[in-house]
Enzyme design. Sequence first.
Site, PDB file in Angstrom:
ATOM      1  N   ASP A  55      19.450  44.710 -81.872  1.00 20.48           N
ATOM      2  CA  ASP A  55      20.687  45.178 -81.223  1.00 20.48           C
ATOM      3  C   ASP A  55      20.646  46.701 -81.072  1.00 20.48           C
ATOM      4  O   ASP A  55      19.934  47.381 -81.814  1.00 20.48           O
ATOM      5  CB  ASP A  55      21.908  44.839 -82.093  1.00 20.48           C
ATOM      6  CG  ASP A  55      22.320  43.366 -82.001  1.00 20.48           C
ATOM      7  OD1 ASP A  55      21.822  42.642 -81.125  1.00 20.48           O
ATOM      8  OD2 ASP A  55      23.164  42.957 -82.824  1.00 20.48           O
ATOM      9  N   ARG A  90      17.785  43.049 -73.430  1.00 21.96           N
ATOM     10  CA  ARG A  90      19.142  42.537 -73.193  1.00 21.96           C
ATOM     11  C   ARG A  90      19.935  43.714 -72.643  1.00 21.96           C
ATOM     12  O   ARG A  90      19.999  44.770 -73.289  1.00 21.96           O
ATOM     13  CB  ARG A  90      19.792  42.061 -74.490  1.00 21.96           C
ATOM     14  CG  ARG A  90      21.302  41.784 -74.313  1.00 21.96           C
ATOM     15  CD  ARG A  90      22.076  41.804 -75.617  1.00 21.96           C
ATOM     16  NE  ARG A  90      21.650  40.748 -76.501  1.00 21.96           N
ATOM     17  CZ  ARG A  90      21.715  40.839 -77.838  1.00 21.96           C
ATOM     18  NH1 ARG A  90      22.181  41.945 -78.417  1.00 21.96           N
ATOM     19  NH2 ARG A  90      21.311  39.844 -78.576  1.00 21.96           N
TER      20      ARG A  90
END
Length: 308
Positions: free
Chosen positions: A132, A185
């Site tokens: 992340d 992402r």
Amino acid sequence: MPVLRSAFIALSRNRNLRSFAEKSSIGNKLSSRFVAGLEISDAMRVAESVNRQGMHVTLDSLGESVTSEAEAHKAAGVYHRLLDEIAARKLNSNVSVKLTQMGLTLDPQLAGTIAESLAEHARSTGNFVRIDMEDSSLTQITMDIVRRIHAKPGLNSAIGIVIQSYLYRSQADVEQLIADGIRIRLCKGAYKEPPEVAFPKKSDVDANYLKLTWMLLQSPVYHGIATHDEKVIEATKSFARQHGIAPSRFEFQMLYGVRRDLQRQLIADGYNVRVYVPFGREWYPYFMRRLAERPANVFFIAKNLLRK
Ligand SMILES: Cc1cc2nc3c(=O)[nH]c(=O)nc-3n(C[C@H](O)[C@H](O)[C@H](O)COP(=O)(O)OP(=O)(O)OC[C@H]3O[C@@H](n4cnc5c(N)ncnc54)[C@H](O)[C@@H]3O)c2cc1C
């Protein structure tokens, strides 16, 4: 930045409120809209149910910014267990990891070593670790760690990263990562950033999101378009159609509990969808960032609570 968004982001950092909320049963009930539960078993149950609906999963063991090496290893232990459980239950799920939970702000080398061991473990079970992205003070070190691990023999398909369209630097980062062949992402970005590093206007963040999406879709790598923004999703679908990019070449990603109608519609239309499923006792900062994105969620959650 709208006042309410700033207020919720400020609250997300409030230690007293956090410690009170995470210990209270009403707090745990409130968070259940966006958080799968407190234990690994809750995460497994939700992942199985999401898989049954035809969607992939990424599991996030909640927690950020550990304050000791022992805590970092403990957090890593949870992820190792997750990778084993995913393999044992044959779930369609990878994992999402925050490097600050692996000790990044204490010692970048520690976080790098832990991330590498998770990528090794993922490779051994045919899985994948998504790192992340956190606030902009950590973007460069996160890029460095992911690129180093990705370059190791055998690990290139076991690790990926997140890019935030609100940062000015993201276009250059995407160019670099595409050249490396690293899975990205793409999200808009959930932290409070100064105008020196991030577009202050939402319309610029959205425009940059589209620009970066085009870059991802044209690259040969399988990327994730992580948004609940219907306009962006429609534009992505039509860009892919116009350029002959098959739906199997990329995936949409959304958060657990957010726009479930849209998730189901995309599956029905033949697109890949991955749901980000967070779980664990340290849910407060994650939960408050979800309220910051859409302050109307406060009323929505309160209404559901009263109904129960
Ligand atoms: C799978 C996934 C992973 C992510 N990982 C990261 C990460 O690593 N780092 C990071 O900084 N950020 C991450 N984010 C968060 C992201 O940066 C945004 O803050 C968040 O997704 C909201 O932006 P949006 O693209 O949905 O668009 P927005 O323009 O914010 O919202 C578009 C529409 O989506 C709906 N919506 C958006 N958020 C919510 C919500 N909370 N509740 C209900 N409806 C909502 C509303 O209808 C809204 O009008 C992630 C998001 C997703 C989906």
